[in-house]
Design a protein around this motif. Structure first.
Motif, PDB file in Angstrom:
ATOM      1  N   LEU A 117       0.891  -1.396  -0.147  1.00  0.00           N
ATOM      2  CA  LEU A 117      -0.103  -0.104   0.258  1.00  0.00           C
ATOM      3  C   LEU A 117       0.853   1.051   0.162  1.00  0.00           C
ATOM      4  N   LEU A 118       0.693   2.296  -0.933  1.00  0.00           N
ATOM      5  CA  LEU A 118       1.586   3.297  -1.109  1.00  0.00           C
ATOM      6  C   LEU A 118       1.077   4.210   0.136  1.00  0.00           C
ATOM      7  N   VAL A 119       2.381   4.746   0.843  1.00  0.00           N
ATOM      8  CA  VAL A 119       2.080   5.715   1.973  1.00  0.00           C
ATOM      9  C   VAL A 119       2.574   7.121   1.763  1.00  0.00           C
ATOM     10  N   HIS A 120       1.692   7.807   2.098  1.00  0.00           N
ATOM     11  CA  HIS A 120       2.034   9.264   1.885  1.00  0.00           C
ATOM     12  C   HIS A 120       3.296   9.787   2.704  1.00  0.00           C
ATOM     13  N   ARG A 121       4.290  10.623   2.435  1.00  0.00           N
ATOM     14  CA  ARG A 121       5.200  11.041   3.295  1.00  0.00           C
ATOM     15  C   ARG A 121       4.869  11.622   4.731  1.00  0.00           C
ATOM     16  N   ALA A 122       3.605  12.317   4.792  1.00  0.00           N
ATOM     17  CA  ALA A 122       3.192  12.761   5.958  1.00  0.00           C
ATOM     18  C   ALA A 122       2.762  11.678   6.900  1.00  0.00           C
ATOM     19  N   GLU A 123       2.630  10.239   6.290  1.00  0.00           N
ATOM     20  CA  GLU A 123       2.032   9.318   6.945  1.00  0.00           C
ATOM     21  C   GLU A 123       3.178   8.410   7.580  1.00  0.00           C
ATOM     22  N   VAL A 124       4.340   8.598   7.060  1.00  0.00           N
ATOM     23  CA  VAL A 124       5.468   7.763   7.736  1.00  0.00           C
ATOM     24  C   VAL A 124       5.538   7.380   9.264  1.00  0.00           C
ATOM     25  N   PRO A 125       5.458   8.680   9.957  1.00  0.00           N
ATOM     26  CA  PRO A 125       5.360   8.511  11.530  1.00  0.00           C
ATOM     27  C   PRO A 125       4.589   7.230  12.110  1.00  0.00           C
ATOM     28  N   TRP A 126       3.365   7.378  11.557  1.00  0.00           N
ATOM     29  CA  TRP A 126       2.219   6.454  12.031  1.00  0.00           C
ATOM     30  C   TRP A 126       2.547   5.028  11.356  1.00  0.00           C
ATOM     31  N   ALA A 127       3.062   4.969  10.223  1.00  0.00           N
ATOM     32  CA  ALA A 127       3.622   3.734   9.417  1.00  0.00           C
ATOM     33  C   ALA A 127       4.603   2.801  10.298  1.00  0.00           C
ATOM     34  N   LYS A 128       5.564   3.892  10.891  1.00  0.00           N
ATOM     35  CA  LYS A 128       6.726   3.236  11.539  1.00  0.00           C
ATOM     36  C   LYS A 128       6.329   2.957  12.949  1.00  0.00           C
ATOM     37  N   ALA A 129       5.372   3.659  13.771  1.00  0.00           N
ATOM     38  CA  ALA A 129       5.121   3.428  14.999  1.00  0.00           C
ATOM     39  C   ALA A 129       4.236   3.000  15.312  1.00  0.00           C
ATOM     40  N   PHE A 130       3.032   2.667  14.519  1.00  0.00           N
ATOM     41  CA  PHE A 130       1.479   2.285  14.783  1.00  0.00           C
ATOM     42  C   PHE A 130       0.879   1.983  13.499  1.00  0.00           C
ATOM     43  N   PRO A 131       1.541   0.876  12.751  1.00  0.00           N
ATOM     44  CA  PRO A 131       0.878   0.980  11.635  1.00  0.00           C
ATOM     45  C   PRO A 131      -0.479   0.401  11.256  1.00  0.00           C
ATOM     46  N   LEU A 132      -1.009  -0.418  12.454  1.00  0.00           N
ATOM     47  CA  LEU A 132      -2.633  -0.726  12.404  1.00  0.00           C
ATOM     48  C   LEU A 132      -3.403   0.369  12.464  1.00  0.00           C
ATOM     49  N   ARG A 133      -3.165   1.583  13.027  1.00  0.00           N
ATOM     50  CA  ARG A 133      -3.836   2.730  12.970  1.00  0.00           C
ATOM     51  C   ARG A 133      -3.625   3.424  11.614  1.00  0.00           C
ATOM     52  N   LEU A 134      -2.808   3.326  10.784  1.00  0.00           N
ATOM     53  CA  LEU A 134      -2.812   3.611   9.383  1.00  0.00           C
ATOM     54  C   LEU A 134      -3.644   3.002   8.505  1.00  0.00           C
TER      55      LEU A 134
ATOM     56  N   LEU B  58       4.029   7.220  24.442  1.00  0.00           N
ATOM     57  CA  LEU B  58       4.278   6.087  24.272  1.00  0.00           C
ATOM     58  C   LEU B  58       5.386   5.599  23.050  1.00  0.00           C
ATOM     59  N   VAL B  59       5.325   6.710  22.305  1.00  0.00           N
ATOM     60  CA  VAL B  59       6.248   6.593  21.152  1.00  0.00           C
ATOM     61  C   VAL B  59       7.428   7.978  20.853  1.00  0.00           C
ATOM     62  N   ASP B  60       8.536   7.683  20.562  1.00  0.00           N
ATOM     63  CA  ASP B  60       9.479   8.626  20.278  1.00  0.00           C
ATOM     64  C   ASP B  60       9.235   8.938  18.787  1.00  0.00           C
ATOM     65  N   PHE B  61       8.670   9.972  18.328  1.00  0.00           N
ATOM     66  CA  PHE B  61       8.334  10.189  17.133  1.00  0.00           C
ATOM     67  C   PHE B  61       9.377  11.155  16.484  1.00  0.00           C
ATOM     68  N   ARG B  62      10.471  11.311  17.164  1.00  0.00           N
ATOM     69  CA  ARG B  62      11.770  12.258  16.793  1.00  0.00           C
ATOM     70  C   ARG B  62      12.814  11.274  16.408  1.00  0.00           C
ATOM     71  N   ASN B  63      13.118  10.297  17.106  1.00  0.00           N
ATOM     72  CA  ASN B  63      14.123   9.396  16.848  1.00  0.00           C
ATOM     73  C   ASN B  63      13.740   7.923  16.818  1.00  0.00           C
ATOM     74  N   TYR B  64      12.729   7.545  17.286  1.00  0.00           N
ATOM     75  CA  TYR B  64      11.942   6.131  17.082  1.00  0.00           C
ATOM     76  C   TYR B  64      13.199   5.361  18.013  1.00  0.00           C
ATOM     77  N   ARG B  65      13.454   5.834  19.277  1.00  0.00           N
ATOM     78  CA  ARG B  65      14.324   4.964  19.924  1.00  0.00           C
ATOM     79  C   ARG B  65      13.388   3.943  21.096  1.00  0.00           C
ATOM     80  N   TYR B  66      12.204   4.364  21.106  1.00  0.00           N
ATOM     81  CA  TYR B  66      11.210   3.435  21.942  1.00  0.00           C
ATOM     82  C   TYR B  66      10.001   3.584  21.025  1.00  0.00           C
ATOM     83  N   SER B  67       9.066   2.723  21.111  1.00  0.00           N
ATOM     84  CA  SER B  67       7.727   2.542  20.428  1.00  0.00           C
ATOM     85  C   SER B  67       6.808   1.853  21.275  1.00  0.00           C
TER      86      SER B  67
END
Length: 823
Positions: A454-471, A507-516
Motif C-alpha cells: 500500500l502506497l504511503v504518503h510522506r506525512a503518514e510515515v510516522p504512523w506507519a513506523k510507530a503504529f501501522p495498524l492505526r494507518l 508511548l512513542v518517540d516520534f523524533r528518533n524512534y528509540r522506543y515505540s
C-alpha cells in the motif's frame, strides 16, 4: 562423478593442498617450462598403446579384439596413438591408487586428508587442486565428470576446433566420421549413439564461442555487419545440412527454433530456456547481470513460442511499450512477464478490481531467497499510456536487500523509497499487509505466502513506523474497505498531518524512534457490553515479558493485532484542526456484533481516595484503564505467572454500573503459512511455525546456486516459559543437515533445475521409534540417484545427534531453492 565423501571434504582438501603446493613453486615452474617447450598435453603426449575394454568384457587393441589372457599390457592412464584425439569419448584405464603416491602434475604427496582423484578423461591421479574442473564427457552419457586442468584445456580446444570445422565445411557438415553440432550443453552426434541422451534438453542454447560471434546483449547489435555475415553463413550451412540429410537427426527440435530465428534474421539472444512449471532458468544468452532494467525503456519480456507449450520461451530485449499497452487494454488473458534478473520475474496485467481500473504487478522468484512474493495494485491514472516502471526497481531493491542483508517484509512492515517514486516526492514507501476479508476475485496472484503493498504518503510515515495498524484501518475508513483497501491511489491527500496532541506521544518517540509501542502478535482487545476481553496468546509469552521488563512500573501499554473474527474495529481520525477523534469501521451491510480496539494501556495513577475500584475508557482507538498501585503490582505478577486476572471498574457506591476488564491467556489458532504446501508430498503447512534462513555462504556449481531458505517445525518440544528446548543445539544440528544436503546435491544442481525440481524439501525425523529423512520436489520423492547421493552424507549427520532418555521428538522440514548464479 565424484563421490559425496569427496564433496564433503573438498573445501578442506583445497585449503591444505594450496598450503603444501606453495612449498613447490620451483618444481612447478620447471614443469610448466617443460610443458610449454613440448607444447603437448601431459595427459596424452605419451603415444603408447593401451587397452580399452569392450562391451563383451574383452579388450580391444588398435581396433582388434584380444582375448583376456593376452600378455600385451599397456601403461595405465594414457591413450593409444591412433586414438589420441578422442579424449573424453572413451573411458580411460585408471592408474591404480597403489602406483600413485604423489600428484601426477604438481607432485603433492597424498596423505589421509590429501586424497587421490582420478581424471575421468585420461585416468591419471591428481590432487584436488589439479583436478577441480568438470567437463561433459561422451563416455559418461553426456554428464559432467571431474577432469584435470590439462585435459580440460585440451577438451575446450577440441570443442572450439570442432565448431570452427562445422562452420567452415563447404557442405555445412562436419568432416567424415566427426558429424556433430555443438550446443552449450553437450556435443550431439549426427548418428545417435548409445551414449547420447535419448531426448534433447529443453530449450535452445548456444556455445560460448557462438554467443561471442553473434553478440551479447548490450555489446553487438543484431544488425551489425558481424552478425549479418554470420547469419548468412548459418543460413547457407543450415540449408545445405537440411538438404543433404534425410531423415533429420533427433536434435532437429533444437534446430527448428534456430531455423526460425535465422530465417527471420532476429537476434539469437532472444532465445530462452525454461526449466519446467516449477522454475525457470535462462541459458547463456540471457545476461547474468543482477539488474536487467534499462535506464530508458522496459525490461526484457518473456513470451511463449507456442512450439512446445509453456516450456519454450523467447526473450524480447527491447519491447515496444505502446504495443504492450495496447495488448493489455485489448483484454490479454495472461499477464505480461518481465525479466528483472535471471531469478526474478514481474507479472503485469490490467484488471478491473472493485470497479477500478488497476495495474496488477506481482513478483515471481522472491520465495527462492526467503522473501514473500509481493503484489502491488495501483489505480490507473486517466488516459495512462505508460507502465509504472518504478515498481520494477522497487522489486529489484527488495530482492537485493533480502539476498545481501537478509531483510524481509512482513505484515505491517514499511519499506521506504530513497527518492522520487511514481512521479511524486510524496510517495514515501510501501506498507505491506496481508489480505484477510477483502475480495481477491480476478487478480493473478502468486503462490502463497504473499503481501500487498500500500502506497504511503510522506506525512503518514510516522504512523506507519510507530503504529501501522492505526494507518491501515484509517485507509479502510477512507476508501470504505474493511479492514483496508488492497489498491493504492497516487497523488492523494495524506490521512494524517502533524502529530499534534495524542496519547501516543507518551508511548512513542516520534523524533528518533528509540522506543515505540510494543506489539504482541495475536493479542486482541475485544470490547463487549459491560465487559472487555484482553486475549493474550500463550505463544506470545516471551514478547509480553520483553514489554513488561522494558516498561515503566506505573504504565503498561501493549499494541494489539487485527482480529479477523471481529466485524468492526475502532479507528482514530485526525480532523483538519489536528484533533484526534474515535470512530469505528465495520463490514458493509452487517450488524456490529464484536468490536475490537487497537491497544490497551494500564496506568497506576488512580488514588484510593477517588472512590473507584478502577476506571476504564476509550481513548482514540484503544482502551485505557486506571488502577491503583497495588492492582498494578497484581496485574504484573499474574502476567509473569501466566495466570488470568480480572479488573473490576466502577464506583464503590454503584455496583450495578460496574464493568470488567479480563486479561486471559488463550491458545491462539495459528494462522501462519496459509496456502503453503510441502514440496515433498503436498502436505499443508498451514498453522505450522517456520523460521526464515539466510545463509552466510552459498553453495555453487555449474552456474547454479542452492539456497536454504526456511525450516518448518512439524513436531517440536515447546515450553512457553522457557522457550524452545535446546534451541541452540537444534539450530546447530539444522545447519549441519542443511550444509550436508547442499554439498551432496551440488554436482546435480543443473540437472535438477532442468528437470523442473527447483524447489526441494528435506524432512528429518528424530523419534525414539524412528530416525530418518525423506526428500522430494513437486509433491514426489526425489529420484533414486539423488537419494543415494544423500544417503552417504546425511545419515552420518542425522545419527550423530543420538537420543537421550525423555527427549521429546523432533520433526522438521527444510526448504531449498536452486537458482541461477548471478553474483
Amino acid at each position: 562423478l565424484p563421490s559425496k565423501e569427496e564433496s564433503v571434504i573438498e573445501e578442506k582438501e583445497r585449503e591444505e593442498s594450496g598450503l603444501e603446493q606453495a612449498e613447490h613453486f620451483s618444481s612447478l615452474d620447471e614443469a610448466a617450462a617443460s610443458s610449454a617447450s613440448s607444447n603437448e598435453n601431459p595427459c596424452i603426449r605419451t603415444r603408447e598403446f593401451r587397452k580399452v575394454k569392450s562391451k563383451g568384457g574383452a579388450e580391444t587393441s588398435g581396433g582388434k579384439t584380444q582375448g583376456a589372457g593376452e600378455d600385451e599390457v599397456s601403461p595405465s592412464g594414457v591413450l593409444p596413438e591412433d586414438q589420441g584425439d578422442i579424449l573424453g569419448e572413451v573411458a580411460p584405464v585408471w592408474v591404480p591408487d597403489a602406483e600413485a603416491q604423489v600428484c601426477m602434475k604438481c607432485g603433492t604427496k597424498f596423505t589421509f586428508t590429501k586424497r587421490r582423484h582420478h581424471c575421468r578423461a585420461c585416468g591419471k591421479v591428481f590432487c584436488a587442486l589439479c583436478s577441480n574442473l568438470k567437463f561433459r564427457l561422451t563416455h559418461l552419457d553426456g554428464k559432467e565428470g571431474r577432469v584435470c586442468v590439462s585435459c580440460h584445456s585440451e577438451l575446450v580446444k577440441s570443442k572450439d576446433m570442432l565448431y570452427q570445422s562445422v562452420m567452415s565445411s563447404p557442405s555445412g557438415t562436419p568432416p567424415r566420421g566427426k558429424r556433430r553440432v555443438w550446443f552449450a550443453d553437450e556435443i550431439l552426434t549426427g548418428q545417435q549413439s548409445e551414449s547420447a541422451p535419448a531426448t534433447p534438453v529443453r530449450g535452445l542454447t548456444f556455445s560460448p564461442l557462438m554467443r561471442r560471434e553473434l553478440g551479447e546483449p548490450g555489446r553487438s547489435p543484431a544488425g551489425s555487419p558481424q552478425n549479418s555475415l554470420l547469419c548468412k553463413m548459418l543460413k547457407s550451412n543450415l540449408f545445405s545440412y537440411l538438404a543433404g540429410h534425410s531423415p533429420l537427426p533427433f536434435f532437429f527440435t533444437k534446430f527448428e527454433t534456430l531455423t526460425k530465428l535465422i530465417l527471420n534474421d532476429e537476434k539469437l539472444c532472444n532465445a530462452k530456456e525454461a526449466c519446467g512449471p516449477h522454475g525457470w532458468g535462462p541459458t547463456a544468452l540471457v545476461s547474468s547481470s543482477a539488474n536487467l532494467i534499462p535506464l530508458d525503456g522496459l525490461p526484457p519480456i518473456l513470451t511463449s513460442t507456442g512450439v512446445k507449450g509453456d516450456s519454450d520461451y523467447t526473450v524480447e530485449e527491447k519491447p515496444s511499450e505502446m504495443l504492450l499497452i495496447q495488448e493489455l487494454e485489448s483484454g490479454r488473458p495472461k499477464p505480461l512477464v518481465f525479466v528483472l534478473n535471471a531469478n526474478l520475474l514481474a507479472m503485469v496485467k490490467l484488471v478491473n478490481y472493485v470497479n477500478r481500473k488497476c495495474w496488477c504487478v506481482t513478483t515471481k522468484g522472491m520465495h527462492a531467497v526467503g522473501q514473500v512474493e509481493v503484489v502491488v495494485l495501483l489505480q490507473c491514472l486517466p488516459e495512462e499510456k505508460s507502465f509504472p516502471k518504478d515498481i520494477f526497481s522497487h522489486f529489484l531493491q527488495l530482492y537485493r536487500d533480502t539476498v545481501t542483508a537478509g531483510k524481509v517484509v512482513r505484515h505491517l512492515s514499511l519499506f521506504l523509497f530513497g527518492s522520487q517514486f511514481l512521479g511524486s516526492e510524496d510517495h514515501a514507501g510501501f506498507m505491506y499487509v496481508c489480505s484477510t476479508l477483502q475480495s481477491l476475485q480476478g487478480l493473478p496472484l502468486p503462490n502463497q505466502p504473499y503481501l500487498f503493498g500500500l502506497l504511503v504518503h510522506r506525512a503518514e510515515v510516522p504512523w506507519a513506523k510507530a503504529f501501522p495498524l492505526r494507518l491501515m484501518l484509517r485507509l479502510g475508513a477512507e476508501y470504505r474497505f474493511y479492514p483496508c483497501p488492497l489498491y493504492s491511489v497516487r497523488f492523494r491527500k495524506p490521512l494524517f498531518g502533524e502529530i499534534g496532541h495524542t496519547i501516543m506521544r507518551l508511548l512513542v518517540d516520534f523524533r528518533n524512534y528509540r522506543y515505540s509501542l510494543p506489539l504482541v502478535p495475536g493479542l486482541t482487545v475485544d470490547l463487549e457490553a459491560q465487559k472487555t476481553l484482553i486475549n493474550i496468546p500463550t505463544t506470545g509469552y516471551n514478547e509480553l515479558m520483553k514489554a513488561i521488563n522494558k516498561s515503566n512500573e506505573h504504565v503498561l501499554a501493549i499494541g494489539a493485532s487485527f482480529n479477523e473474527t471481529a466485524d468492526s474495529h475502532l479507528i482514530c481520525v485526525q480532523t483538519d484542526d489536528g484533533q484526534y477523534q474515535t470512530q469505528a469501521i465495520s463490514i458493509h451491510n452487517q450488524p456490529r456484533k464484536e468490536k475490537c480496539g487497537c491497544s490497551f494501556r494500564f496506568s497506576s495513577a488512580l488514588k484510593a481516595s477517588a472512590g473507584c475500584l478502577a476506571k476504564s475508557s476509550i481513548v482514540e482507538d484503544g482502551l485505557m484503564v486506571q488502577v491503583t498501585v497495588e492492582t498494578m503490582v497484581e496485574i504484573r505478577r499474574s502476567l509473569r505467572e501466566m495466570k488470568d486476572y480480572t479488573v473490576t471498574c466502577g464506583r464503590l457506591d454503584q455496583p450495578e454500573s460496574r464493568e470488567l476488564v479480563c486479561l486471559q491467556w488463550v491458545e491462539e489458532k495459528c494462522t501462519v503459512n496459509r496456502g503453503v504446501i510441502s514440496p515433498i508430498d503436498g502436505k499443508s503447512m498451514e498453522s505450522i511455525s517456520s523460521t526464515k534462513m539466510f545463509q552466510k555462504s552459498e553453495h555453487k556449481e555449474n552456474g547454479k546456486t542452492i539456497r536454504w531458505t526456511e525450516v518448518f517445525f512439524l513436531v517440536r518440544g515447546h515450553n512457553p516459559k522457557r522457550g524452545v528446548t535446546d534451541s541452540a543445539e537444534q539450530s546447530r544440528l539444522t545447519e549441519r543437515i542443511a550444509r550436508a544436503f547442499c554439498l551432496a546435491l551440488c554436482p546435480h544442481l543443473k540437472l535438477l533445475k532442468e528437470d523442473g525440481m527447483a524447489k526441494l524439501g528435506l524432512r528429518v525425523t528424530f523419534d525414539s521409534h524412528e530416525v530418518g529423512f525423506v526428500a522430494g520436489s513437486n509433491g514426489q520423492p526425489l529420484p533414486a540417484q539423488y537419494l543415494n547421493a544423500l544417503d552417504s552424507v546425511l545419515i552420518p549427520v542425522i545419527h550423530s545427534r543420538g537420543h537421550k532418555r525423555g527427549e521429546q521428538p523432533l520433526v522438521m522440514e527444510l526448504i531449498f531453492y536452486i537458482l541461477e548464479d548471478i553474483t
